[in-house]
Design an enzyme around this catalytic site. Structure first.
Site, PDB file in Angstrom:
ATOM      1  CG  HIS A 296     -12.856  27.906 -27.954  1.00 21.46           C
ATOM      2  ND1 HIS A 296     -12.377  28.990 -27.915  1.00 21.46           N
ATOM      3  CD2 HIS A 296     -11.733  27.042 -28.392  1.00 21.46           C
ATOM      4  CE1 HIS A 296     -11.157  28.968 -27.841  1.00 21.46           C
ATOM      5  NE2 HIS A 296     -10.565  27.670 -28.125  1.00 21.46           N
TER       6      HIS A 296
ATOM      7  CB  CYS B 139      -9.275  26.960 -24.853  1.00 23.28           C
ATOM      8  SG  CYS B 139      -8.276  26.030 -26.214  1.00 23.28           S
TER       9      CYS B 139
ATOM     10  CD  GLU C  12     -15.180  30.994 -26.766  1.00 20.51           C
ATOM     11  OE1 GLU C  12     -15.386  29.841 -25.826  1.00 20.51           O
ATOM     12  OE2 GLU C  12     -14.056  31.121 -27.264  1.00 20.51           O
TER      13      GLU C  12
END
Ligand code: GLN
Length: 192
Positions: free
Chosen positions: A169, A78, A171
Site C-alpha cells: 500500500h 494490493c 498510499e
C-alpha cells in the site's frame, strides 16, 4: 492532469492525498461515466472479491478495459493488483485480466499478515517504505511484464507498459514516490 481513484471500496482518500502530493489532481470515481474526465486510474486495496463484485454491479468491467485499451495508465495496489491480474491462483474467475501475470492472494501467511519493510524499486532511487496488509504476491509474469521489485525472492511490484501493480500500500505512508512514478507514467502517456 486528473487521476481517478476507483471508489467502490478501500483507501480512496489516502490515494487522493498521495496523488496530490505528487502534483496531480485526484478525484474519486464512483460512476463509469466519470472515467471520461481522468487520464489515469488507481484501483485501491480492500478485498478483491468485493471490488470485483461491485465493479460488475456498477458496469465498470468493460469501461475500465476500454480505458486501458486507449492507452490510459492504470495502477492497482494490493487488492487492485489482484483485480488487474490475468490469473488468480485457486480461482477460476479473474477480474479485469489486463496484466499478464498470475497472483497468489493472502500470500504471506498468518505470521506475516501485516508488516512493513524497505523495498528497492526499479526506477526509484532510494528504497521505499512498503506496508503489506494480507497482501498478494505475483507468482509469475509474462514476457511483457517488467518486474520492479521483489521481497524475499517474490515479486511484489511490476509494470506492463501503461499498467502498474504493487502488492503493498504506497498510499499509507508519506512517501509518495510510487505515486510520482505513476503520475509520470500518466504524463508521458498524455504527451504521446
Ligand atoms: N487480501 C485481500 C484480497 O485478497 C487484499 C488485501 C489488501 O488489499 N490489503 O483481496
Amino acid at each position: 492532469m486528473k487521476i481517478g481513484v476507483l471508489a467502490l471500496q478501500g483507501a480512496v482518500a489516502e490515494h487522493i492525498r498521495s496523488i496530490e502530493l505528487a502534483g496531480a489532481e485526484g478525484v474519486a470515481i464512483k460512476k463509469r461515466e466519470e472515467l471520461q474526465d481522468i487520464q489515469g486510474l488507481i484501483i485501491p486495496g480492500g478485498e478483491s472479491t468485493t471490488i470485483g463484485k461491485l465493479m460488475r454491479k456498477y458496469d465498470f468491467m468493460d469501461a475500465i478495459r476500454q480505458f486501458a485499451a486507449e492507452g490510459k495508465p492504470v495502477f492497482g495496489t494490493c487488492a487492485g493488483l489482484i483485480v488487474l491480474a490475468k490469473t488468480i491462483e485457486g480461482q477460476e474467475e479473474s477480474h479485469l485480466a489486463l496484466m499478464d501475470m498470475t497472483v497468489a492472494r493472502n500470500a504471506f501467511g498468518r505470521q506475516r499478515e501485516s508488516f512493513e519493510t524497505d523495498l528497492d524499486i526499479k526506477g526509484i532511487d532510494e528504497p521505499i517504505r512498503a506496508v503489506f496488509i494480507r497482501a498478494p504476491l505475483i507468482s509469475s509474469v509474462g514476457e511483457q511484464v517488467d518486474v520492479l521489485s521483489s521481497y524475499n525472492g517474490e515479486i511484489v511490484a511490476a509494470r506492463q507498459g501503461h499498467l502498474l501493480a504493487s502488492s503493498f500500500h504506497p498510499e499509507l505512508t508519506d512517501d509518495y514516490r510510487l505515486h510520482q512514478y505513476f503520475v509520470d507514467m500518466v504524463k508521458s502517456s498524455h504527451a504521446s
